[in-house]
Design an enzyme around this catalytic site. Structure first.
Site, PDB file in Angstrom:
ATOM      1  CB  CYS A 111      13.953 -17.653 -15.705  1.00 10.52           C
ATOM      2  SG  CYS A 111      15.304 -18.492 -15.580  1.00 10.52           S
TER       3      CYS A 111
ATOM      4  NE  ARG B  53      14.580 -14.455 -13.463  1.00  6.53           N
ATOM      5  CZ  ARG B  53      13.984 -13.577 -14.368  1.00  6.53           C
ATOM      6  NH1 ARG B  53      13.367 -12.952 -14.054  1.00  6.53           N
ATOM      7  NH2 ARG B  53      14.408 -13.825 -15.772  1.00  6.53           N
TER       8      ARG B  53
ATOM      9  CG  ASP C  62      17.021 -11.391 -14.774  1.00  5.92           C
ATOM     10  OD1 ASP C  62      17.898 -12.144 -13.830  1.00  5.92           O
ATOM     11  OD2 ASP C  62      17.005 -11.843 -15.809  1.00  5.92           O
TER      12      ASP C  62
END
Ligand code: 4NP
Length: 151
Positions: free
Chosen positions: A11, A17, A122
């Site tokens: 990410c 994440r 996000d």
């Protein structure tokens, strides 16, 4: 047939994440048949611990993550990997920039393994780590199904 499948979840910052995916997938597979890690496409959080939101999810599930420290993906990691799995479309271009043309075939978006391909937003911006968790779990289940026959 491969001995182990080397997968790197990627990410932007490697604090929300991709480490959530790393530790959930380690738990799901007990690391059997897979070498599992995570990395960032940026240097923004180099050396940082997990974001509180990701820690809260993993703590709730009793999943271990001690010693974690964020890092930017390296070319050597790309060369060793079988799968480079981004969370959203913009990660894929970041991964390809670091990894080069010769590794492009390894690059996938996590939810492209599911019947509902889309970006994982996000949580650094949405603050909604529960949605992140649900989406990552769906993606990992689909990724496991797609790859477990390769070993
Ligand atoms: P992640 O979230 O890519 O899921 O780890 C982010 C964490 C940090 C930043 C951006 C996204 N940042 O810009 O520092």
């Amino acid at each position: 047939m491969k001995d182990k499948i080397n997968v790197i979840f990627v990410c932007l910052g490697n604090i929300c994440r991709s480490p959530m995916a790393e530790f959930l997938f380690k738990k799901m597979t007990k690391s059997k048949g897979y070498v599992i890690s995570s990395a960032a496409t940026s240097y923004e959080e180099e050396g940082s611990p997990l974001h509180y939101g990701t820690r809260r999810i993993l703590d709730r599930l009793g999943i271990e993550y001690s010693g974690f420290s964020a890092h930017r993906l390296t070319k050597a990691e790309c060369d060793d990997a079988d799968y480079l799995i981004g969370m959203e479309q913009s990660n894929l271009s970041g991964i390809k920039r670091i990894c080069g043309r010769e590794n492009e075939y390894k690059v996938h978006r996590l939810l492209d393994f599911t019947d509902f391909p889309h970006d994982i937003a996000d949580p650094w911006y949405t603050h909604d780590f529960d949605t992140t968790y649900r989406e990552i779990s769906l993606g990992l289940t689909a990724f496991l199904k797609a790859t477990e026959g390769e070993k």
